[in-house]
Scaffold this motif. Structure first.
Motif, short mmCIF file in Angstrom:
data_model
loop_
_atom_site.label_atom_id
_atom_site.label_comp_id
_atom_site.label_asym_id
_atom_site.label_seq_id
_atom_site.Cartn_x
_atom_site.Cartn_y
_atom_site.Cartn_z
N MET B 88 0.76 -1.16 -0.11
CA MET B 88 0.10 -0.01 0.05
C MET B 88 1.19 1.50 -0.15
SD MET B 88 -2.92 -0.97 2.62
CE MET B 88 -3.87 0.35 2.36
N PHE B 89 0.13 2.30 -0.82
CA PHE B 89 1.26 3.58 -0.69
C PHE B 89 -0.02 4.64 -0.95
CE2 PHE B 89 1.51 5.26 -5.25
CZ PHE B 89 0.88 4.08 -5.57
N THR B 90 0.59 5.90 -0.79
CA THR B 90 0.08 6.93 -1.51
C THR B 90 0.90 8.08 -2.19
OG1 THR B 90 -2.06 8.39 -0.86
CG2 THR B 90 0.21 8.92 0.49
N PRO B 91 0.21 8.78 -3.35
CA PRO B 91 1.19 9.69 -3.94
C PRO B 91 0.85 10.89 -3.19
CG PRO B 91 -0.99 9.45 -5.01
CD PRO B 91 -1.00 8.36 -3.88
N LEU B 92 2.03 11.89 -3.29
CA LEU B 92 1.83 12.79 -2.60
C LEU B 92 2.23 13.99 -3.79
CD1 LEU B 92 1.49 15.23 -0.21
CD2 LEU B 92 3.74 14.76 0.09
N TYR B 93 1.06 15.09 -4.05
CA TYR B 93 1.78 15.95 -5.06
C TYR B 93 2.07 17.17 -4.43
CZ TYR B 93 -0.55 13.39 -8.77
OH TYR B 93 -0.99 12.33 -9.80
N ILE B 94 3.50 17.43 -4.51
CA ILE B 94 3.91 18.75 -3.92
C ILE B 94 4.15 19.99 -4.55
CG2 ILE B 94 5.37 17.37 -2.22
CD1 ILE B 94 7.94 17.86 -3.93
N LYS B 132 0.17 9.34 9.69
CA LYS B 132 -0.56 8.88 10.86
C LYS B 132 -1.72 7.85 10.47
CE LYS B 132 -0.21 13.14 13.48
NZ LYS B 132 -0.93 14.46 13.41
N THR B 133 -1.90 7.75 9.02
CA THR B 133 -2.84 6.68 8.56
C THR B 133 -2.31 5.19 8.83
OG1 THR B 133 -1.90 6.82 6.23
CG2 THR B 133 -3.67 8.17 6.91
N GLY B 134 -0.86 5.31 8.99
CA GLY B 134 -0.11 3.90 8.85
C GLY B 134 0.80 3.65 7.72
N LEU B 135 0.47 4.56 6.59
CA LEU B 135 1.36 4.05 5.29
C LEU B 135 2.83 4.34 5.92
CD1 LEU B 135 -0.83 5.97 2.91
CD2 LEU B 135 -0.66 3.44 3.03
N GLN B 136 3.63 3.53 4.99
CA GLN B 136 4.85 3.43 5.20
C GLN B 136 5.61 3.83 3.74
OE1 GLN B 136 7.19 3.44 7.75
NE2 GLN B 136 5.52 3.48 9.25
N GLU B 137 4.92 4.15 2.84
CA GLU B 137 5.46 4.14 1.43
C GLU B 137 4.75 5.34 0.74
OE1 GLU B 137 5.53 0.99 -1.18
OE2 GLU B 137 6.20 2.34 -2.84
N ILE B 138 5.55 6.20 0.22
CA ILE B 138 5.16 7.37 -0.36
C ILE B 138 5.79 7.67 -1.78
CG2 ILE B 138 6.93 9.13 0.51
CD1 ILE B 138 4.17 10.90 1.29
N LEU B 139 5.00 8.04 -2.49
CA LEU B 139 5.35 8.42 -3.91
C LEU B 139 5.30 10.10 -4.12
CD1 LEU B 139 6.07 7.84 -6.83
CD2 LEU B 139 3.62 7.41 -7.44
N ILE B 140 6.58 10.65 -4.22
CA ILE B 140 6.48 12.17 -4.36
C ILE B 140 6.42 12.44 -5.89
CG2 ILE B 140 7.77 14.19 -4.09
CD1 ILE B 140 9.20 12.70 -1.64
N LEU B 141 5.30 13.29 -6.22
CA LEU B 141 5.19 13.90 -7.67
C LEU B 141 5.15 15.39 -7.60
CD1 LEU B 141 2.82 11.54 -6.89
CD2 LEU B 141 2.80 11.34 -9.50
N THR B 142 5.54 15.63 -8.71
CA THR B 142 5.36 17.29 -9.13
C THR B 142 5.01 17.38 -10.40
OG1 THR B 142 7.69 17.56 -9.94
CG2 THR B 142 7.64 17.80 -7.86
N GLY B 143 4.44 18.41 -10.87
CA GLY B 143 4.44 18.90 -12.33
C GLY B 143 5.63 19.07 -12.87
N GLU B 144 5.85 18.90 -14.20
CA GLU B 144 7.21 19.11 -14.78
C GLU B 144 7.72 20.41 -14.77
OE1 GLU B 144 8.22 16.19 -17.87
OE2 GLU B 144 7.05 14.44 -16.82
N SER B 145 8.28 20.91 -13.70
CA SER B 145 8.90 22.38 -13.91
C SER B 145 10.21 22.28 -13.33
CB SER B 145 7.93 23.50 -13.26
OG SER B 145 8.75 24.78 -13.30
N ARG B 146 11.43 22.54 -13.89
CA ARG B 146 12.42 22.49 -13.32
C ARG B 146 12.61 23.88 -12.48
NH1 ARG B 146 17.26 19.55 -14.05
NH2 ARG B 146 16.81 17.62 -15.24
N LYS B 147 12.00 24.96 -12.92
CA LYS B 147 12.26 26.21 -12.49
C LYS B 147 11.47 26.24 -11.24
CE LYS B 147 10.86 30.79 -13.97
NZ LYS B 147 10.03 31.30 -14.87
N MET B 148 10.36 25.82 -11.12
CA MET B 148 9.26 25.76 -9.75
C MET B 148 9.63 24.80 -8.95
SD MET B 148 8.17 28.78 -10.22
CE MET B 148 6.90 28.64 -8.76
N SER B 149 10.12 23.62 -9.56
CA SER B 149 10.43 22.29 -8.53
C SER B 149 11.87 21.96 -8.77
CB SER B 149 9.13 21.52 -8.43
OG SER B 149 8.62 21.31 -9.63
N ASN B 150 12.70 22.53 -8.36
CA ASN B 150 14.26 22.02 -8.95
C ASN B 150 14.61 20.83 -8.26
OD1 ASN B 150 15.16 22.87 -6.68
ND2 ASN B 150 15.82 24.90 -7.33
#
Lengths: 255, 382
Positions: B88-94, B132-150
């Motif tokens: 189990m995992f969840t994605p996190l859009y930053i 806090k939900t108990g998850l131990q796996e996370i997938l970090i996502l961004t839009g594709e902007s090197r400038k705004m998320s380097n």
């Protein structure tokens, strides 16, 4: 006298090492009881998995933990995982798995040996999962391994003793317990390994994929005991080919 | 409008000396799925270990009437390799800033949506809430902007993630191997990159602007990630963009060739279908209906039994529950594809509409109800 086998001074009466992966946590206790197992393997990577559904919470206290280093791709990683297992309170037993092929999961003997050398010196009871090769088994013994754990067939394949002849060579030549690991798919195959003189059998997938896990654990227990008893009793001779000639070939010696 | 050559690297993009792209594209172009018969499919299913030709047969229309047989074999392989474990995992859009114009994506730079980027403190709050939900796996996502998320910003997010989670994956813009190495040192170990479509001509018409337009740079992202020290890589075509059978075949070939070249690499597949987005609810997966999707999933499983397969919230509860019973080994839960939504203060809009809003607890129970074992982590960072 009780029939036991010994790993670095630790004595065991059960010759069935049970796997704990691949099945529901709430069945582990029943599987251990039915298997009569005294030792259970667990992947440290599962044990390090946090508070919810942690496998360690499901293993009874009186069972010897045999953490494995699955996830290690080389000796360094295996050593790090072993040390972590000890720090987490999993004891001194460690099953070394050093695997750098995600497709077949075959052990890397060279990396396994390097890890064995390091960990044996650190006082671990080192149980290396290995490809059955006599020279390599001797190297493991010299490096301080407590046993050798040759694979019968690829992990999870349930194909049985594909490497039977090579395991027999290890049993004949290596003065360490030979524990057949991986590939054992049926109780009859576990029995066959024990008849050959294996010290113990390790099984996971065969039990985990059974419809009734506790009952399959019981079936393995009985098969392993039967095979062990057959080995101790001394198997009768089987004539594979030809019948005994009615005229003895050596009769001339008495003429 | 004069569009740039999508097959030509831009300065700064690392090139790898490899003919893997040529091999995959060649295999895909030569893949004539109309030539396969039920006999070919049955022959493939009878093989212990599948050839690429067998894989091609399983993806053909001739295999669809044999979907039950495929599902049976897929389930057998899944249990053999993974037992009853479901990760189990969840994605996190930053962040959802994006410099690309991909006409099907809600984050595309011309789509009028609320843009946002989480600060470090906000990332931490989001991760605390998720953990806090108990998850131990996370997938970090961004839009594709090197400038705004380097890369440094993403590396910081990985470092924060390591405080709360055992397993950290990233799904961000493709980067050079040295940059992947930096993220690996920061705690990430898995990289997923969707090629979207392996048909470069079609790709060119869908990715109008931005670095994503450069087809070969994206193709070699997984290889650069492995070179950067990542443990595992994920592959996907976005089904419905082009001919899904050819795209699924190319995805499998891509993964197959990469694993052959890097035998230690852990392989994963995602099976996304097109979804409606903000300002365009007409987008749909066209001819990829549920049976076709299941066919693709089963074909991946039988061809590469050891690969992880993720089933996302693009699909509905019913389909996902059944997919984990057959072939999928990883499922997301408690999903929010906007920016900042986990801790209750969403400040950026979603990438697409999800179809399964169940929280972690609900998914956990659904897994257990099927006699399967939810697994929060089966991984150690070494």
């Amino acid at each position: 006298m009780e029939d036991t086998f010994i790993l670095n001074g630790h004595q065991f009466t059960s010759r069935f090492i049970l796997g704990s992966g691949k099945y529901s946590l709430d069945l582990i206790k029943a599987a251990i009881e039915n298997a009569g197992a005294q030792m259970i393997t667990l992947a440290l990577r599962r044990a390090a998995g946090g508070e919810i559904a942690n496998i360690l919470d499901y293993i009874p206290d009186n069972i010897t933990l045999l953490p494995n280093t699955s996830g290690a791709r080389n000796a360094d990683e295996a050593v790090r995982i072993a040390r972590l297992a000890r720090e987490m309170g999993c004891g001194d037993f460690i099953k070394i798995e050093a695997i750098r092929d995600t497709k077949y999961l075959l052990p890397d003997n060279y990396e396994t040996l390097k890890a064995t050398e390091v960990l044996a010196k650190e006082g671990f009871v080192v149980m290396p999962y290995m490809y059955p090769d006599l020279n390599f088994a001797r190297d493991l013994r010299n490096a301080g391994a407590a046993c050798v754990m040759p694979l019968g067939a690829p992990i999870g394949s349930n194909k049985g003793l594909c490497t039977k002849d090579f395991i027999k060579i290890l049993i004949d030549e290596i003065d360490l317990p030979v524990i057949v690991d991986a590939g054992i798919g049926k109780p009859s195959q576990a029995c066959e390994a024990m008849e050959m003189g294996a010290a113990a059998v390790m099984a996971n997938t065969a039990i985990a994929t059974a419809r009734d896990i506790p009952t399959m654990a019981l079936a393995f227990k009985k098969a392993i005991e039967a095979g062990r008893n057959a080995y101790l009793a001394g198997l009768g001779t089987v004539i594979d080919t030809g019948a005994r000639a009615s005229s003895p070939l050596t009769g001339f010696l008495h003429d | 409008m004069n569009r740039s050559n999508h097959m030509e690297y831009i300065d700064g993009m690392e090139r790898i000396d490899s003919d893997m792209l040529k091999q995959v594209v060649h295999a895909m172009h030569n893949y004539d799925y109309t030539k396969y018969t039920a006999y070919d499919v049955k022959t493939a299913l009878a093989h212990d270990s599948l050839t690429t030709e067998d894989f091609a047969a399983l993806l053909s229309p001739a295999a669809l009437p044999l979907l039950e047989e495929m599902a049976q074999r897929a389930q057998f392989e899944t249990r053999k390799h993974f037992g009853n474990s479901i990760a189990m995992f969840t994605p996190l859009y930053i962040a959802n800033y994006c410099e690309n114009y991909c006409i099907y994506c809600g984050f595309n730079c011309h789509n009028k949506i609320r843009r946002a980027r989480l600060t470090e403190a906000e990332i931490e709050t989001e991760m605390q809430t998720i953990s806090k939900t108990g998850l131990q796996e996370i997938l970090i996502l961004t839009g594709e902007s090197r400038k705004m998320s380097n890369v440094d910003y993403i590396a910081n997010a990985c470092r924060i993630a390591k405080k709360y989670f055992k397993v950290v994956g990233i799904e961000v813009y493709p980067m050079n191997s040295a940059e992947y190495a930096k993220l690996h040192k920061s705690g990430a170990d898995f990289v997923t990159v969707f090629q979207e479509t392996y048909n470069s001509d079609k790709y060119e018409t869908l990715h109008i602007e931005g670095h994503k337009r450069i087809f070969p740079y994206r193709f070699y992202a997984q290889e650069r990630a492995i070179m950067g020290g990542m443990r595992g890589v994920g592959f996907a075509a976005l089904l419905g963009l082009d001919d899904f059978r050819k795209d699924a075949f190319a995805t499998g070939m891509h993964a197959y060739l990469l694993q052959k070249k890097y035998p230690h690499a852990e392989i994963a597949f995602s099976c996304p279908r097109l979804r409606p987005i903000i300002n365009n609810d007409k987008i749909n997966p066209r001819d990829v209906h549920e049976p076709q999707l299941l066919q693709v999933i089963c074909a991946y499983r039988i061809f590469m039994p050891f690969a992880a397969i993720t089933i996302s919230t693009r699909e509905c509860e019913r389909f996902r529950n059944n997919a984990i019973n057959i072939a999928a080994t990883k499922i997301s839960a408690g999903v929010d594809v906007g920016i900042g939504g986990h801790s209750g203060s969403q400040k950026g809009d979603e990438q697409f509409e999800i179809s399964d809003p169940r929280n972690v607890d609900e998914v956990y129970k659904a897994i257990e109800q099927q006699g399967l074992q939810p697994v929060m982590s089966d991984y150690i960072y070494v």
